[in-house]
Scaffold this motif. Structure first.
Motif, mmCIF file in Angstrom:
data_model
loop_
_atom_site.group_PDB
_atom_site.id
_atom_site.type_symbol
_atom_site.label_atom_id
_atom_site.label_comp_id
_atom_site.label_asym_id
_atom_site.label_seq_id
_atom_site.Cartn_x
_atom_site.Cartn_y
_atom_site.Cartn_z
ATOM 1 N N VAL A 180 1.054 8.395 4.653
ATOM 2 C CA VAL A 180 0.590 8.999 3.778
ATOM 3 C C VAL A 180 2.113 10.136 3.398
ATOM 4 O O VAL A 180 2.621 10.904 4.668
ATOM 5 C CB VAL A 180 -0.683 10.257 3.673
ATOM 6 C CG1 VAL A 180 -1.140 11.470 2.436
ATOM 7 C CG2 VAL A 180 -1.933 8.980 4.471
ATOM 8 N N LEU B 207 -8.575 5.858 4.780
ATOM 9 C CA LEU B 207 -7.559 6.560 5.482
ATOM 10 C C LEU B 207 -8.381 7.771 6.481
ATOM 11 O O LEU B 207 -9.117 7.877 6.707
ATOM 12 C CB LEU B 207 -8.867 7.803 3.851
ATOM 13 C CG LEU B 207 -7.345 9.337 3.781
ATOM 14 C CD1 LEU B 207 -5.831 8.623 3.696
ATOM 15 C CD2 LEU B 207 -7.763 9.883 2.830
ATOM 16 N N LEU C 92 1.103 -1.142 -0.358
ATOM 17 C CA LEU C 92 0.202 -0.482 -0.193
ATOM 18 C C LEU C 92 0.875 1.244 -0.261
ATOM 19 O O LEU C 92 1.650 1.022 0.536
ATOM 20 C CB LEU C 92 -0.914 0.452 1.311
ATOM 21 C CG LEU C 92 -1.519 1.460 1.573
ATOM 22 C CD1 LEU C 92 -2.512 0.970 0.509
ATOM 23 C CD2 LEU C 92 -2.682 0.938 2.350
ATOM 24 N N VAL D 24 -9.952 -0.056 2.762
ATOM 25 C CA VAL D 24 -8.996 0.844 2.308
ATOM 26 C C VAL D 24 -9.624 2.131 3.387
ATOM 27 O O VAL D 24 -10.138 2.606 2.660
ATOM 28 C CB VAL D 24 -7.857 1.254 0.906
ATOM 29 C CG1 VAL D 24 -7.091 1.835 0.720
ATOM 30 C CG2 VAL D 24 -7.825 -0.410 0.437
ATOM 31 N N TYR E 106 -5.601 12.564 -1.913
ATOM 32 C CA TYR E 106 -4.741 11.677 -2.188
ATOM 33 C C TYR E 106 -5.171 10.585 -2.467
ATOM 34 O O TYR E 106 -6.208 10.339 -3.184
ATOM 35 C CB TYR E 106 -5.183 11.071 -0.435
ATOM 36 C CG TYR E 106 -5.722 12.098 0.392
ATOM 37 C CD1 TYR E 106 -4.897 12.143 1.457
ATOM 38 C CD2 TYR E 106 -6.673 13.217 1.006
ATOM 39 C CE1 TYR E 106 -4.434 12.732 2.808
ATOM 40 C CE2 TYR E 106 -6.694 13.836 2.091
ATOM 41 C CZ TYR E 106 -5.712 13.857 3.132
ATOM 42 O OH TYR E 106 -5.550 14.216 4.252
ATOM 43 N N ALA F 184 0.456 5.515 -0.022
ATOM 44 C CA ALA F 184 -0.690 6.608 0.066
ATOM 45 C C ALA F 184 0.053 8.240 -0.085
ATOM 46 O O ALA F 184 1.462 8.350 0.272
ATOM 47 C CB ALA F 184 -1.253 7.044 1.211
ATOM 48 N N LEU G 84 -3.952 6.887 -3.304
ATOM 49 C CA LEU G 84 -4.146 5.427 -3.115
ATOM 50 C C LEU G 84 -3.600 4.545 -4.050
ATOM 51 O O LEU G 84 -4.421 4.038 -4.541
ATOM 52 C CB LEU G 84 -5.109 4.967 -2.535
ATOM 53 C CG LEU G 84 -5.462 6.112 -0.650
ATOM 54 C CD1 LEU G 84 -6.978 5.948 -0.425
ATOM 55 C CD2 LEU G 84 -4.189 6.214 0.224
ATOM 56 N N ALA H 199 -2.705 5.241 5.901
ATOM 57 C CA ALA H 199 -3.260 4.808 5.369
ATOM 58 C C ALA H 199 -4.031 2.924 5.773
ATOM 59 O O ALA H 199 -2.633 2.787 6.200
ATOM 60 C CB ALA H 199 -3.465 4.780 4.118
#
Length: 177
Positions: A150, A74, A43, A72, A56, A45, A58, A136
């Motif tokens: 992030v 945030l 993952l 998912v 954002y 972000a 992702l 995330a």
């Protein structure tokens, strides 16, 4: 003994064997039962923009052998776990001490996106949200499968709508200090 008796005994044996298999040997948990548990996720972000709402990005990459179906999230990590130590810093001594528990699940400050990613594929998600989200998570049947902080872009995005290349070159040469 008639021909019905051996048939009835065989049926009872099959029923007993099925009951034993169902209660003792059948998988009740694990990657064969839980959706998304056989997936291995990466993952990433990032957030771009300035102001109270930012964009954002992702990226959910399934590198496992099973499809991932899950959510998912945030998350505003500061809101979800106020006693957590900041990266590379000291813990917050003013917060009430808590026993370590399960992985933090999103509280009120979170966005949730339902996503399906086949094995060996990548899915990119994009959304606008308030600028304070900083964490995330990818959550499936087995809990949190991947997480990421992030990343904030240090650049200022600029769009140029012009037929003349000189305008774009002039703006690209500007320095923001």
């Amino acid at each position: 003994m008639t021909t019905r008796h051996p048939l009835a005994i065989a049926l009872l044996v099959v029923a007993a064997a099925s009951a034993v298999w169902y209660t003792r040997l059948a998988p009740s948990q694990g990657r064969d039962v839980e959706p998304g548990a056989g997936a291995q996720l990466e993952l990433a972000a990032s957030a771009t923009g300035s102001g109270s709402w930012v964009r954002y990005q992702l990226a959910v990459h399934n590198v496992g052998q099973a499809a991932f179906t899950g959510d998912v999230l945030l998350i505003n990590r500061d809101d979800a776990d106020p006693g957590a130590a900041p990266p590379g810093g000291l813990p917050n001594l003013n917060a009430r001490p808590r026993l370590p528990g399960a992985t933090v699940v999103a509280g009120q400050s979170a966005y949730q996106l339902h996503v399906t990613v086949p094995a060996g594929h990548r899915r990119d998600l994009s959304l606008l949200a308030p600028e304070y989200f900083n964490y995330a998570q990818a959550v499936g049947g087995a809990g949190v499968l991947a997480d990421a902080v992030v990343e904030r872009a240090a650049t200022l995005p600029v769009a140029v709508l012009s037929d003349v290349e000189a305008a774009g070159s002039a703006i690209a040469g500007l320095r923001f200090d």
